[in-house]
Design an enzyme around this catalytic site. Structure first.
Site, PDB file in Angstrom:
ATOM      1  N   ARG A  98      -1.350  -3.348  -9.170  1.00 38.66           N
ATOM      2  CA  ARG A  98      -1.834  -2.202  -8.389  1.00 38.66           C
ATOM      3  C   ARG A  98      -1.880  -1.018  -9.333  1.00 38.66           C
ATOM      4  O   ARG A  98      -0.838  -0.571  -9.821  1.00 38.66           O
ATOM      5  CB  ARG A  98      -0.903  -1.938  -7.201  1.00 38.66           C
ATOM      6  CG  ARG A  98      -1.187  -0.636  -6.511  1.00 38.66           C
ATOM      7  CD  ARG A  98      -0.519  -0.509  -5.163  1.00 38.66           C
ATOM      8  NE  ARG A  98      -1.206  -1.315  -4.165  1.00 38.66           N
ATOM      9  CZ  ARG A  98      -1.100  -1.139  -2.845  1.00 38.66           C
ATOM     10  NH1 ARG A  98      -0.331  -0.175  -2.366  1.00 38.66           N
ATOM     11  NH2 ARG A  98      -1.748  -1.915  -2.004  1.00 38.66           N
ATOM     12  N   HIS A 134     -10.180  -2.993  -3.224  1.00 38.72           N
ATOM     13  CA  HIS A 134      -8.967  -3.546  -2.608  1.00 38.72           C
ATOM     14  C   HIS A 134      -9.361  -4.916  -2.022  1.00 38.72           C
ATOM     15  O   HIS A 134      -9.426  -5.103  -0.814  1.00 38.72           O
ATOM     16  CB  HIS A 134      -8.462  -2.590  -1.524  1.00 38.72           C
ATOM     17  CG  HIS A 134      -7.061  -2.847  -1.077  1.00 38.72           C
ATOM     18  ND1 HIS A 134      -6.249  -3.816  -1.656  1.00 38.72           N
ATOM     19  CD2 HIS A 134      -6.316  -2.268  -0.093  1.00 38.72           C
ATOM     20  CE1 HIS A 134      -5.070  -3.808  -1.050  1.00 38.72           C
ATOM     21  NE2 HIS A 134      -5.086  -2.879  -0.106  1.00 38.72           N
ATOM     22  N   GLN A 157      -7.325  -6.865   0.640  1.00 38.44           N
ATOM     23  CA  GLN A 157      -7.465  -6.329   1.995  1.00 38.44           C
ATOM     24  C   GLN A 157      -8.722  -6.883   2.650  1.00 38.44           C
ATOM     25  O   GLN A 157      -8.727  -7.220   3.838  1.00 38.44           O
ATOM     26  CB  GLN A 157      -7.536  -4.796   1.938  1.00 38.44           C
ATOM     27  CG  GLN A 157      -7.398  -4.148   3.293  1.00 38.44           C
ATOM     28  CD  GLN A 157      -5.984  -4.261   3.832  1.00 38.44           C
ATOM     29  OE1 GLN A 157      -5.038  -3.963   3.141  1.00 38.44           O
ATOM     30  NE2 GLN A 157      -5.838  -4.686   5.078  1.00 38.44           N
ATOM     31  N   ASP A 163      -9.723   3.930   7.520  1.00 41.35           N
ATOM     32  CA  ASP A 163      -8.673   3.996   6.496  1.00 41.35           C
ATOM     33  C   ASP A 163      -8.355   5.481   6.304  1.00 41.35           C
ATOM     34  O   ASP A 163      -9.106   6.350   6.771  1.00 41.35           O
ATOM     35  CB  ASP A 163      -9.201   3.333   5.201  1.00 41.35           C
ATOM     36  CG  ASP A 163      -8.155   3.236   4.090  1.00 41.35           C
ATOM     37  OD1 ASP A 163      -6.961   3.498   4.340  1.00 41.35           O
ATOM     38  OD2 ASP A 163      -8.542   2.896   2.947  1.00 41.35           O
ATOM     39  N   CYS A 172      -6.487  -0.704   7.527  1.00 34.64           N
ATOM     40  CA  CYS A 172      -5.754  -1.474   6.508  1.00 34.64           C
ATOM     41  C   CYS A 172      -4.283  -1.103   6.460  1.00 34.64           C
ATOM     42  O   CYS A 172      -3.484  -1.882   5.956  1.00 34.64           O
ATOM     43  CB  CYS A 172      -6.415  -1.292   5.150  1.00 34.64           C
ATOM     44  SG  CYS A 172      -6.265   0.352   4.495  1.00 34.64           S
ATOM     45  N   ARG A 215      -2.656 -10.569   5.546  1.00 38.47           N
ATOM     46  CA  ARG A 215      -2.505 -10.344   4.103  1.00 38.47           C
ATOM     47  C   ARG A 215      -1.697 -11.491   3.504  1.00 38.47           C
ATOM     48  O   ARG A 215      -1.985 -11.976   2.416  1.00 38.47           O
ATOM     49  CB  ARG A 215      -1.796  -9.004   3.835  1.00 38.47           C
ATOM     50  CG  ARG A 215      -2.572  -7.753   4.241  1.00 38.47           C
ATOM     51  CD  ARG A 215      -3.804  -7.534   3.390  1.00 38.47           C
ATOM     52  NE  ARG A 215      -3.505  -7.530   1.969  1.00 38.47           N
ATOM     53  CZ  ARG A 215      -3.049  -6.459   1.288  1.00 38.47           C
ATOM     54  NH1 ARG A 215      -2.905  -5.303   1.900  1.00 38.47           N
ATOM     55  NH2 ARG A 215      -2.789  -6.541  -0.013  1.00 38.47           N
TER      56      ARG A 215
END
Ligand code: CP
Ligand code: NVA
Length: 309
Positions: free
Chosen positions: A107, A134, A137, A229, A269, A297
């Site tokens: 990340r 991402h 996701q 988001d 998310c 996830r």
């Protein structure tokens, strides 16, 4: 299907449509098997390094739990451990890690850091979120849509808010599988034109569509799924006040939901800022699939890990 073993996953586009469908199918199988108590361990003895420059609840936990459930292990390396870019460069981090572990989930702030890790490590590097994409996701979002609505192809998704990393992966992945995506974003926060060109090409090949608007009500009018988001992503904190002003009209709330078909589901998310991009009433309400997506996830990343490591 060509093997994805050993492959990097920096972008959702690193999986072609067949590979994407395969990972989602496997995720569904692993989810069912895990609920039935299956404890086979295909990744016994494998180790995944988690290189995180930013905080995380879902991504960190699901990679750890996913590896554990598959029989493997993780080593978590936070910002203070590595101090990537100051104590040690990304290429040197990559060249060391590949001597000890079987894969890296990273990340990062800059997507270029992730690319540098991938370029200098001969082991797979997975994008655990960068400022550009991402993709993990997007996998969870696609599985959740399929579970809730029975299919992905032909589903109409309305994105409300910032043209950010989560949207970029979602639109590139969704359009490859035949989704129609309408993005309601303020003009100055739209996705870049290159991403839109790629998404439109994917939609043309799959029977999907891509629309851009600055009108949230128009975007949700025919939506099966409404997605939002945060207005300010990690790393953009200096612009939070300006964003809060521009994004006021882009809140997923009961009034907006009333403009959508009655079957439409809402997702996010997470983490969410209740009262900003979404109201607590909607996020915690009966049409919210956000926690199903958070659960997914785990299952989608397990499928990815089982295929790639
Ligand atoms: N959605 C998501 O990636 O959450 P975290 O930032 O908590 O990992
Ligand atoms: N767009 C958000 C997603 C967090 C999971 C961010 O990058 O901060």
């Amino acid at each position: 299907m060509p093997t994805v073993r050993g492959r990097d996953f920096l972008s959702i586009c690193d999986l072609d449509p067949d590979e994407l469908r395969h990972v989602l199918d496997l995720a569904g199988e692993l989810k069912a098997r895990s609920r039935a108590g299956d404890r086979t361990a295909p990744l016994r003895g494998k180790v995944l390094a988690l290189v995180f420059e930013k905080p995380s609840l879902r991504t960190h936990t699901t990679f750890e739990v996913g590896m554990l459930q598959l029989g493997g292990h993780t080593v978590y390396l936070g910002p203070q451990d590595i101090q990537m870019g100051t104590r040690e460069s990304p290429p040197d981090v990559a060249r060391n890690l590949e001597r000890w572990v079987d894969g890296i989930a990273a990340r990062t702030f800059a997507h270029s850091t992730l690319e540098a890790l991938a370029e200098h490590a001969r082991i797979p590097v997975l994008n655990a979120l960068s400022d550009w994409e991402h993709p993990c996701q997007a996998l969870a979002a696609l599985l959740t849509v399929r579970e809730r609505l029975g299919r992905i192809e032909g589903i109409r998704l309305a994105w409300i808010g910032d043209g950010n990393n989560t949207l970029r992966s979602l639109v590139l992945g969704g359009t490859r599988l035949g989704m129609s995506i309408t993005m309601a974003t303020p003009k100055e926060y739209r996705l870049d034109s290159e991403t839109l060109v790629r998404a439109r090409a994917a939609a043309a090949a799959s029977g999907g569509a891509v629309e851009v608007t600055d009108d949230p009500a128009a975007a949700v009018r025919e939506a099966d799924v409404i997605y939002t988001d945060v207005w300010t992503s990690m790393g953009q904190e200096a612009t939070a006040d300006a964003r809060r002003r521009v994004f006021q009209r882009y809140q997923v709330n009961a009034a907006l939901l009333a403009r959508a078909p009655s079957h439409a589901v809402v997702t996010h998310c997470l983490p969410a800022h209740r009262g900003e991009e979404i109201t607590g009433e909607v996020l915690d309400g009966p049409r919210s699939a956000a926690l199903d997506e958070a659960e997914n996830r785990l299952h989608t990343q397990k499928a990815l890990l089982a295929e790639v490591l």
